[in-house]
Motif scaffolding. Sequence first.
Motif, mmCIF file in Angstrom:
data_model
loop_
_atom_site.group_PDB
_atom_site.id
_atom_site.type_symbol
_atom_site.label_atom_id
_atom_site.label_comp_id
_atom_site.label_asym_id
_atom_site.label_seq_id
_atom_site.Cartn_x
_atom_site.Cartn_y
_atom_site.Cartn_z
ATOM 1 N N ARG A 59 -55.232 81.755 -50.001
ATOM 2 C CA ARG A 59 -54.349 80.638 -49.636
ATOM 3 C C ARG A 59 -55.005 79.731 -48.593
ATOM 4 N NH1 ARG A 59 -52.258 80.830 -54.102
ATOM 5 N NH2 ARG A 59 -51.010 82.639 -54.505
ATOM 6 N N TYR A 60 -55.748 80.331 -47.642
ATOM 7 C CA TYR A 60 -56.461 79.504 -46.666
ATOM 8 C C TYR A 60 -57.535 78.657 -47.339
ATOM 9 C CZ TYR A 60 -54.423 81.043 -42.270
ATOM 10 O OH TYR A 60 -53.571 81.265 -41.231
ATOM 11 N N ALA A 61 -58.189 79.218 -48.346
ATOM 12 C CA ALA A 61 -59.193 78.449 -49.082
ATOM 13 C C ALA A 61 -58.544 77.276 -49.822
ATOM 14 C CB ALA A 61 -59.931 79.357 -50.067
ATOM 15 N N LEU A 63 -55.739 75.803 -48.951
ATOM 16 C CA LEU A 63 -55.300 74.869 -47.916
ATOM 17 C C LEU A 63 -56.479 74.039 -47.394
ATOM 18 C CD1 LEU A 63 -53.046 73.831 -46.063
ATOM 19 C CD2 LEU A 63 -53.609 75.696 -44.502
ATOM 20 N N ALA A 64 -57.617 74.678 -47.178
ATOM 21 C CA ALA A 64 -58.796 73.950 -46.695
ATOM 22 C C ALA A 64 -59.249 72.920 -47.718
ATOM 23 C CB ALA A 64 -59.920 74.934 -46.390
ATOM 24 N N GLU A 65 -59.199 73.267 -48.987
ATOM 25 C CA GLU A 65 -59.568 72.317 -50.038
ATOM 26 C C GLU A 65 -58.594 71.145 -50.072
ATOM 27 O OE1 GLU A 65 -61.541 70.376 -52.884
ATOM 28 O OE2 GLU A 65 -62.239 72.204 -51.912
ATOM 29 N N GLU A 67 -56.878 69.988 -47.533
ATOM 30 C CA GLU A 67 -57.138 69.171 -46.351
ATOM 31 C C GLU A 67 -58.389 68.306 -46.532
ATOM 32 O OE1 GLU A 67 -57.302 71.951 -43.155
ATOM 33 O OE2 GLU A 67 -55.126 72.009 -42.916
ATOM 34 N N ARG A 68 -59.424 68.866 -47.158
ATOM 35 C CA ARG A 68 -60.623 68.063 -47.423
ATOM 36 C C ARG A 68 -60.308 66.925 -48.396
ATOM 37 N NH1 ARG A 68 -63.357 73.153 -47.189
ATOM 38 N NH2 ARG A 68 -63.047 73.457 -49.422
ATOM 39 N N SER A 69 -59.502 67.190 -49.395
ATOM 40 C CA SER A 69 -59.123 66.145 -50.350
ATOM 41 C C SER A 69 -58.310 65.055 -49.665
ATOM 42 C CB SER A 69 -58.301 66.734 -51.502
ATOM 43 O OG SER A 69 -59.077 67.634 -52.247
#
Length: 77
Positions: A59-61, A63-65, A67-69
């Motif tokens: 889920r953190y991965a 979420l990080a993706e 946020e980058r988008s």
Amino acid sequence: MRDIVLALAVPLLICASGVYAACDVWWRRLRAPDPRSHAGRRVAAERAVADAEAIVADRYAILAEAERSAARLGGQR
């Protein structure tokens, strides 16, 4: 003669793989800790923690993706 050997080889292979699978399950169950014992509960708890850690990391991965988008889209305006 080859046709008979080939015709008998397929059922024999299927039967042998079934026997192997049954013996493998029996062997693993024989060696596995009893789920009602202390060791069994400990193993189950460790598996549950490992599963939860994998879910959180996934889920953190995601979420990080996301946020980058969002950062890329925000910088384009």
